[in-house]
Design a protein around this motif. Structure first.
Motif, PDB file in Angstrom:
ATOM      1  N   TYR A  78     -18.354   1.220   5.604  1.00 26.63           N
ATOM      2  CA  TYR A  78     -17.033   1.110   4.988  1.00 26.63           C
ATOM      3  C   TYR A  78     -16.614   2.411   4.325  1.00 26.63           C
ATOM      4  CZ  TYR A  78     -15.155  -3.655   5.079  1.00 26.63           C
ATOM      5  OH  TYR A  78     -14.546  -4.822   5.441  1.00 26.63           O
ATOM      6  N   GLU A  79     -15.368   2.769   4.540  1.00 27.46           N
ATOM      7  CA  GLU A  79     -14.713   3.778   3.724  1.00 27.46           C
ATOM      8  C   GLU A  79     -14.395   3.140   2.370  1.00 27.46           C
ATOM      9  OE1 GLU A  79     -13.746   7.009   4.225  1.00 27.46           O
ATOM     10  OE2 GLU A  79     -14.826   7.055   6.134  1.00 27.46           O
ATOM     11  N   LYS A  80     -14.680   3.867   1.279  1.00 25.56           N
ATOM     12  CA  LYS A  80     -14.444   3.283  -0.043  1.00 25.56           C
ATOM     13  C   LYS A  80     -12.979   2.903  -0.247  1.00 25.56           C
ATOM     14  CE  LYS A  80     -16.421   6.664  -2.358  1.00 25.56           C
ATOM     15  NZ  LYS A  80     -17.256   7.408  -1.377  1.00 25.56           N
ATOM     16  N   GLU A  81     -12.069   3.773   0.237  1.00 27.84           N
ATOM     17  CA  GLU A  81     -10.641   3.486   0.073  1.00 27.84           C
ATOM     18  C   GLU A  81     -10.255   2.220   0.828  1.00 27.84           C
ATOM     19  OE1 GLU A  81     -11.942   6.319   0.980  1.00 27.84           O
ATOM     20  OE2 GLU A  81     -11.336   7.856  -0.476  1.00 27.84           O
ATOM     21  N   PHE A  82     -10.789   2.060   2.038  1.00 27.48           N
ATOM     22  CA  PHE A  82     -10.475   0.859   2.805  1.00 27.48           C
ATOM     23  C   PHE A  82     -11.075  -0.372   2.143  1.00 27.48           C
ATOM     24  CE2 PHE A  82     -11.305  -2.354   6.038  1.00 27.48           C
ATOM     25  CZ  PHE A  82     -10.060  -2.465   6.635  1.00 27.48           C
ATOM     26  N   PHE A  83     -12.267  -0.234   1.599  1.00 21.07           N
ATOM     27  CA  PHE A  83     -12.902  -1.362   0.907  1.00 21.07           C
ATOM     28  C   PHE A  83     -12.009  -1.873  -0.220  1.00 21.07           C
ATOM     29  CE2 PHE A  83     -15.503  -3.006  -2.578  1.00 21.07           C
ATOM     30  CZ  PHE A  83     -16.243  -3.977  -1.934  1.00 21.07           C
ATOM     31  N   VAL A  84     -11.412  -0.958  -0.994  1.00 16.92           N
ATOM     32  CA  VAL A  84     -10.524  -1.363  -2.090  1.00 16.92           C
ATOM     33  C   VAL A  84      -9.342  -2.147  -1.546  1.00 16.92           C
ATOM     34  CG1 VAL A  84      -8.966  -0.522  -3.887  1.00 16.92           C
ATOM     35  CG2 VAL A  84     -11.214   0.511  -3.624  1.00 16.92           C
ATOM     36  N   PHE A  85      -8.698  -1.629  -0.484  1.00 19.21           N
ATOM     37  CA  PHE A  85      -7.556  -2.337   0.095  1.00 19.21           C
ATOM     38  C   PHE A  85      -7.983  -3.692   0.673  1.00 19.21           C
ATOM     39  CE2 PHE A  85      -5.614   2.039   0.899  1.00 19.21           C
ATOM     40  CZ  PHE A  85      -4.774   1.942  -0.188  1.00 19.21           C
ATOM     41  N   ALA A  86      -9.138  -3.718   1.351  1.00 22.24           N
ATOM     42  CA  ALA A  86      -9.597  -4.955   1.990  1.00 22.24           C
ATOM     43  C   ALA A  86      -9.897  -6.038   0.960  1.00 22.24           C
ATOM     44  CB  ALA A  86     -10.846  -4.677   2.838  1.00 22.24           C
ATOM     45  N   VAL A  87     -10.551  -5.670  -0.127  1.00 24.82           N
ATOM     46  CA  VAL A  87     -10.881  -6.663  -1.150  1.00 24.82           C
ATOM     47  C   VAL A  87      -9.627  -7.103  -1.893  1.00 24.82           C
ATOM     48  CG1 VAL A  87     -12.215  -7.105  -3.236  1.00 24.82           C
ATOM     49  CG2 VAL A  87     -13.235  -5.796  -1.388  1.00 24.82           C
ATOM     50  N   ASN A  88      -8.716  -6.154  -2.165  1.00 31.00           N
ATOM     51  CA  ASN A  88      -7.463  -6.537  -2.822  1.00 31.00           C
ATOM     52  C   ASN A  88      -6.657  -7.511  -1.968  1.00 31.00           C
ATOM     53  OD1 ASN A  88      -7.420  -5.369  -5.372  1.00 31.00           O
ATOM     54  ND2 ASN A  88      -6.781  -3.381  -4.586  1.00 31.00           N
ATOM     55  N   ARG A 131      -2.141   4.871   6.789  1.00 32.71           N
ATOM     56  CA  ARG A 131      -0.861   4.169   6.903  1.00 32.71           C
ATOM     57  C   ARG A 131      -0.476   3.504   5.580  1.00 32.71           C
ATOM     58  NH1 ARG A 131       0.886   2.515  11.957  1.00 32.71           N
ATOM     59  NH2 ARG A 131       2.683   1.736  10.806  1.00 32.71           N
ATOM     60  N   ILE A 132      -1.437   2.832   4.955  1.00 26.44           N
ATOM     61  CA  ILE A 132      -1.146   2.157   3.691  1.00 26.44           C
ATOM     62  C   ILE A 132      -0.795   3.176   2.612  1.00 26.44           C
ATOM     63  CG2 ILE A 132      -2.138   0.757   1.831  1.00 26.44           C
ATOM     64  CD1 ILE A 132      -3.798  -0.694   3.932  1.00 26.44           C
ATOM     65  N   SER A 133      -1.560   4.271   2.546  1.00 25.74           N
ATOM     66  CA  SER A 133      -1.306   5.289   1.525  1.00 25.74           C
ATOM     67  C   SER A 133       0.079   5.892   1.689  1.00 25.74           C
ATOM     68  CB  SER A 133      -2.377   6.377   1.597  1.00 25.74           C
ATOM     69  OG  SER A 133      -3.664   5.841   1.343  1.00 25.74           O
ATOM     70  N   ASP A 134       0.470   6.166   2.936  1.00 23.77           N
ATOM     71  CA  ASP A 134       1.817   6.697   3.172  1.00 23.77           C
ATOM     72  C   ASP A 134       2.886   5.710   2.704  1.00 23.77           C
ATOM     73  OD1 ASP A 134       0.741   8.956   4.265  1.00 23.77           O
ATOM     74  OD2 ASP A 134       1.050   8.366   6.352  1.00 23.77           O
ATOM     75  N   VAL A 137       3.098   5.739  -1.117  1.00 26.37           N
ATOM     76  CA  VAL A 137       3.796   6.927  -1.601  1.00 26.37           C
ATOM     77  C   VAL A 137       5.307   6.730  -1.487  1.00 26.37           C
ATOM     78  CG1 VAL A 137       4.292   9.355  -1.099  1.00 26.37           C
ATOM     79  CG2 VAL A 137       1.927   8.549  -1.172  1.00 26.37           C
ATOM     80  N   ARG A 138       5.745   6.183  -0.355  1.00 23.44           N
ATOM     81  CA  ARG A 138       7.178   5.948  -0.172  1.00 23.44           C
ATOM     82  C   ARG A 138       7.699   4.921  -1.170  1.00 23.44           C
ATOM     83  NH1 ARG A 138      11.836   7.683  -0.156  1.00 23.44           N
ATOM     84  NH2 ARG A 138      13.410   6.428   0.915  1.00 23.44           N
ATOM     85  N   LEU A 139       6.914   3.892  -1.452  1.00 23.14           N
ATOM     86  CA  LEU A 139       7.328   2.905  -2.447  1.00 23.14           C
ATOM     87  C   LEU A 139       7.500   3.543  -3.818  1.00 23.14           C
ATOM     88  CD1 LEU A 139       5.154  -0.211  -1.522  1.00 23.14           C
ATOM     89  CD2 LEU A 139       7.636  -0.015  -1.370  1.00 23.14           C
ATOM     90  N   ASP A 140       6.580   4.432  -4.188  1.00 21.44           N
ATOM     91  CA  ASP A 140       6.697   5.133  -5.469  1.00 21.44           C
ATOM     92  C   ASP A 140       7.958   5.987  -5.500  1.00 21.44           C
ATOM     93  OD1 ASP A 140       4.426   4.076  -6.613  1.00 21.44           O
ATOM     94  OD2 ASP A 140       3.122   5.733  -5.996  1.00 21.44           O
ATOM     95  N   GLU A 141       8.242   6.657  -4.380  1.00 26.33           N
ATOM     96  CA  GLU A 141       9.452   7.474  -4.318  1.00 26.33           C
ATOM     97  C   GLU A 141      10.702   6.616  -4.484  1.00 26.33           C
ATOM     98  OE1 GLU A 141       9.119   9.323  -0.539  1.00 26.33           O
ATOM     99  OE2 GLU A 141       7.726  10.894  -1.218  1.00 26.33           O
ATOM    100  N   MET A 142      10.709   5.453  -3.831  1.00 24.77           N
ATOM    101  CA  MET A 142      11.855   4.555  -3.938  1.00 24.77           C
ATOM    102  C   MET A 142      12.022   4.051  -5.365  1.00 24.77           C
ATOM    103  SD  MET A 142      11.258   2.453  -0.387  1.00 24.77           S
ATOM    104  CE  MET A 142      12.532   1.223  -0.714  1.00 24.77           C
ATOM    105  N   LYS A 143      10.894   3.758  -6.024  1.00 26.21           N
ATOM    106  CA  LYS A 143      10.965   3.275  -7.400  1.00 26.21           C
ATOM    107  C   LYS A 143      11.560   4.347  -8.313  1.00 26.21           C
ATOM    108  CE  LYS A 143       7.244   3.050  -9.934  1.00 26.21           C
ATOM    109  NZ  LYS A 143       5.926   2.616 -10.490  1.00 26.21           N
ATOM    110  N   HIS A 144      11.108   5.589  -8.150  1.00 25.41           N
ATOM    111  CA  HIS A 144      11.631   6.668  -8.984  1.00 25.41           C
ATOM    112  C   HIS A 144      13.105   6.935  -8.683  1.00 25.41           C
ATOM    113  CE1 HIS A 144       7.843   7.509 -10.827  1.00 25.41           C
ATOM    114  NE2 HIS A 144       7.246   7.867  -9.696  1.00 25.41           N
ATOM    115  N   GLU A 145      13.482   6.828  -7.416  1.00 26.70           N
ATOM    116  CA  GLU A 145      14.891   7.012  -7.050  1.00 26.70           C
ATOM    117  C   GLU A 145      15.761   5.934  -7.696  1.00 26.70           C
ATOM    118  OE1 GLU A 145      14.841   6.940  -2.830  1.00 26.70           O
ATOM    119  OE2 GLU A 145      13.961   8.937  -2.627  1.00 26.70           O
ATOM    120  N   ARG A 146      15.238   4.709  -7.703  1.00 24.29           N
ATOM    121  CA  ARG A 146      16.003   3.612  -8.305  1.00 24.29           C
ATOM    122  C   ARG A 146      16.143   3.815  -9.805  1.00 24.29           C
ATOM    123  NH1 ARG A 146      14.572  -2.879  -7.936  1.00 24.29           N
ATOM    124  NH2 ARG A 146      16.336  -3.594  -9.171  1.00 24.29           N
TER     125      ARG A 146
END
Length: 276
Positions: A78-88, A131-134, A137-146
């Motif tokens: 397992y990639e640690k980053e993927f493990f976090v997403f998978a468990v979440n 893909r998830i990280s991208d 990032v876009r969600l954060d950009e949208m939140k700041h734009e809003r």
């Protein structure tokens, strides 16, 4: 992600096969656990109902409370980053597995290790994480734009009001001559008032007059005296006046003693004019 074109269907594995929660705490009175850099960490928040989430610890060695798991992931599986997403992605099941009294609900190490989580080849895991990280990032950009757009709208609204009122020519009167405070302080714990909605300073958006997150006096557990207001009143928060927290309620309720329920004299002052 597993349904995307070109993605392989995930296998399912018990996370005990690819990750390990240390069995023994540090030798200290509070039974803390040690976290090292880049370890997945589960945060368990006990706020009347169980809430779980997972993060990737990035700040070096640390000591954790016994209600927070640190997990060592097998890097060959397992990639640690993927493990976090998978468990979440399995948080709903985790919460269903929680037990204990209200306010102390938790999930045990044994229950956690029995859970099944999706398992892809490492290359596919890396692609999914990207893909998830991208997307995040876009969600954060949208939140700041809003947020920026909202703040700009407030500034324009206030500038327009200031400009319009600076253009008005005519006599001026003292506020006390056209407005009164008719309300009295009441006990919000009594049956007459406990079911009424309460407006505090935090419930009024600055510069817009929009009400947010209203609760009844009983739900908030209020005990100190509050003013009663009606649809005839304009409520003005006297704390930090530059925030322009003013609202026109359309119901009978309670407001903080840090606010003034102003009632205009209907023969001399229009309520909407007073609000603006």
């Amino acid at each position: 992600t597993s349904d995307e074109k070109g993605s392989a269907s995930p296998a399912v594995t018990s996370w005990a096969n690819i990750a390990k929660v240390p069995a023994n705490p540090l030798p200290s009175a509070d039974k803390s656990y040690a976290a090292t850099a880049a370890s997945p960490v589960a945060r368990q928040l006990q706020l009347n109902s169980v809430q779980l989430d997972w993060i990737l610890w990035q700040r070096g060695e640390a000591v954790l409370n016994q209600h927070i798991f640190v997990v060592h992931v097998n890097p060959d599986e397992y990639e640690k980053e993927f493990f976090v997403f998978a468990v979440n992605s399995e948080l709903t099941e985790m919460i269903a597995q929680a037990h204990g009294a209200v306010g102390l609900q938790h999930i045990t190490k044994g229950k956690l290790e029995q859970m099944d989580i999706p398992h892809f080849p490492l290359q596919e895991q890396r692609r999914i994480v990207e893909r998830i990280s991208d997307g995040l990032v876009r969600l954060d950009e949208m939140k700041h734009e809003r947020i920026s757009a909202t703040e700009e709208a407030k500034a324009l609204r206030n500038a327009a009001l200031d400009s319009k009122f600076s253009e008005i020519a005519g006599p001026k009167v003292s506020l006390r001559d056209v407005v009164s405070i008719e309300s009295r302080l009441v006990d919000p714990r009594t049956s007459e008032f406990s079911s009424m909605l309460h407006i505090g300073g935090a419930n009024i958006e600055n510069g817009t007059g929009t009400l947010v997150d209203l609760q009844t006096a009983a739900d908030e557990g209020l005990i100190s005296g509050k003013f009663v207001f009606s649809p005839e009143d304009v409520i003005y928060s006297k704390i930090r006046p530059k925030l322009r927290k003013v609202v026109r309620p359309n119901f009978v309720g309670l407001c903080s003693a840090d606010s003034y329920p102003l009632r205009p004299n209907p023969t001399r002052l229009d309520r909407d004019f007073l609000f603006y």
